[in-house]
Design a protein around this motif. Structure first.
Motif, mmCIF file in Angstrom:
data_model
loop_
_atom_site.group_PDB
_atom_site.id
_atom_site.type_symbol
_atom_site.label_atom_id
_atom_site.label_comp_id
_atom_site.label_asym_id
_atom_site.label_seq_id
_atom_site.Cartn_x
_atom_site.Cartn_y
_atom_site.Cartn_z
ATOM 1 N N LEU A 1 5.399 11.731 -1.807
ATOM 2 C CA LEU A 1 5.380 10.269 -1.843
ATOM 3 C C LEU A 1 4.215 9.723 -1.023
ATOM 4 O O LEU A 1 3.534 8.779 -1.444
ATOM 5 C CB LEU A 1 6.695 9.712 -1.301
ATOM 6 N N LEU A 2 3.966 10.321 0.126
ATOM 7 C CA LEU A 2 2.869 9.850 0.968
ATOM 8 C C LEU A 2 1.513 10.189 0.350
ATOM 9 O O LEU A 2 0.539 9.424 0.496
ATOM 10 C CB LEU A 2 2.993 10.463 2.362
ATOM 11 N N ILE A 3 1.430 11.337 -0.342
ATOM 12 C CA ILE A 3 0.187 11.675 -1.059
ATOM 13 C C ILE A 3 -0.038 10.679 -2.184
ATOM 14 O O ILE A 3 -1.165 10.185 -2.393
ATOM 15 C CB ILE A 3 0.253 13.111 -1.601
ATOM 16 N N PHE A 4 1.049 10.367 -2.912
ATOM 17 C CA PHE A 4 0.946 9.369 -3.985
ATOM 18 C C PHE A 4 0.502 8.018 -3.412
ATOM 19 O O PHE A 4 -0.332 7.304 -4.014
ATOM 20 C CB PHE A 4 2.294 9.235 -4.699
ATOM 21 N N ARG A 5 1.032 7.638 -2.278
ATOM 22 C CA ARG A 5 0.633 6.385 -1.632
ATOM 23 C C ARG A 5 -0.857 6.395 -1.351
ATOM 24 O O ARG A 5 -1.547 5.375 -1.550
ATOM 25 C CB ARG A 5 1.424 6.213 -0.335
ATOM 26 N N ARG B 1 4.097 1.443 -9.609
ATOM 27 C CA ARG B 1 4.109 0.278 -8.713
ATOM 28 C C ARG B 1 5.450 0.157 -7.979
ATOM 29 O O ARG B 1 5.496 -0.178 -6.802
ATOM 30 C CB ARG B 1 3.815 -0.992 -9.506
ATOM 31 N N THR B 2 6.527 0.450 -8.719
ATOM 32 C CA THR B 2 7.860 0.414 -8.080
ATOM 33 C C THR B 2 7.969 1.462 -6.978
ATOM 34 O O THR B 2 8.432 1.186 -5.865
ATOM 35 C CB THR B 2 8.950 0.660 -9.137
ATOM 36 N N ALA C 1 7.287 3.953 -1.131
ATOM 37 C CA ALA C 1 6.421 4.845 -0.357
ATOM 38 C C ALA C 1 5.827 4.115 0.849
ATOM 39 O O ALA C 1 5.716 4.695 1.950
ATOM 40 C CB ALA C 1 5.308 5.389 -1.239
ATOM 41 N N GLU C 2 5.468 2.845 0.654
ATOM 42 C CA GLU C 2 4.951 2.055 1.780
ATOM 43 C C GLU C 2 6.027 1.874 2.851
ATOM 44 O O GLU C 2 5.750 1.977 4.047
ATOM 45 C CB GLU C 2 4.472 0.684 1.290
#
Length: 323
Positions: free
Chosen positions: A10-14, A66-67, A72-73
């Motif tokens: 998730l953090l990589i995707f962010r 986007r969701t 993730a943020e």
């Protein structure tokens, strides 16, 4: 269907979303582009839907992307806050420590140690509960406090009249994961009515058997047992007329000529009746003062800081222990 989303991915995707491309995210993370792409593909499989659309100049987030980015943020923010809070705990800018201490320590050395700790680490939340040693150890074993300040009399201590143990040692209360550390010594003294014939000279030790014919005031069960043992060593059985574990009441009885007694110096430091006199007695020894905690709890910064404050407060008594 999304299930068990991996936090690292998730953090990589962010980072991909923030950088606008897989290549830029790889440079920001210090990874290779194929490694970042692989993590993204695994995350999309976990999510069960595409998260980005690959474009010649980068990536475009899908509605699902986007969701997920909003979450993730939020996760990144919580992790940053967790890191900050842990850092504050480690550096003793925050945290808490709960103490239980017997009354005379709670009125003297513990507030001094708490003040020292507050000066060193003002962000710590320190809380005190008054409890006699057996109750304090019970609170510790039950997890209701982090530290228990206790004592052992010279006749019951594992090292009577022979110096002090060094380092943690097991607490002999059936709780194998508790240890205790010596933090100080509390000398025992004879307390007499101010008008008593033996009240002077105040600086000359008096043989305990000189008081064999006196009426005595005892204390708690442990204190009374210690009095009986000391008097037995001196060759007599004390006539115990009164019993109280309240050092103010004990002094009031003595001040009015109703008895004599033994008290620890801390009790006199906490409160001293003007009608009493104090004399040293050879062979009385001292109470050993301990701080007990769960094994390895001293690795917790707040607990370690509190133990050190107690040691620093009581250090002079260890250096000048009466025999």
């Amino acid at each position: 269907m999304a299930s068990g989303l991996d936090v690292q991915r998730l953090l990589i995707f962010r980072e991909i979303a923030r950088a606008g491309s897989i290549a830029s995210a790889a440079r920001s993370l210090g990874w290779t582009q194929p490694a970042v792409s692989q993590h993204l593909r695994h995350l999309e499989r976990q999510a069960g839907t595409p998260l980005v659309l690959r474009r010649p100049r980068g990536v475009q987030l899908t509605e699902a992307g986007r969701t997920l980015l909003r979450h993730a943020e939020a996760i990144a923010t919580r992790l940053r806050l967790a890191t900050d809070e842990l850092d504050a705990l480690v550096r003793l800018r925050a945290g808490s420590v709960r103490l239980a201490a017997f009354p005379s320590a709670g009125a003297t050395i513990v507030p001094a140690a708490m003040g020292l700790l507050a000066g060193r680490h003002p962000g710590l939340d320190v809380r005190l509960r008054e409890a006699e040693p057996p109750q304090a150890l019970g609170l510790l074993a039950a997890g209701e406090v982090d530290l228990a300040v206790t004592f052992a009399h010279p006749t019951s201590a594992p090292h009577p009249r022979a110096g002090f143990p060094s380092g943690p040692e097991p607490v002999e209360v059936g709780a194998s994961d508790l240890v205790r550390v010596v933090v100080g010594a509390d000398p025992l003294v004879l307390v007499l009515p101010r008008a008593h014939p033996y009240a002077q000279p105040a600086d000359v030790p008096l043989p305990l058997n000189a008081l064999a014919g006196e009426k005595w005031v005892g204390g708690c069960d442990r204190c009374t047992a210690n009095l009986l043992a000391l008097c037995a060593d001196a060759g007599f059985v004390p006539d115990i007329r009164h019993s109280s574990d309240d050092y103010v009441l004990t002094q009031a009885l003595i001040a009015r000529g109703l008895a004599v007694g033994l008290l620890p110096r801390l009790a006199l430091d906490a409160s001293r009746d003007p009608g009493i006199a104090v004399r040293p007695v050879a062979g009385l020894g001292h109470r050993i003062l301990y701080v007990s905690h769960h094994r390895d709890a001293d690795r917790v910064p707040a607990v370690r800081g509190a133990i050190q404050a107690l040691l620093d407060t009581m250090a002079p008594t260890l250096d000048h222990t009466p025999t």
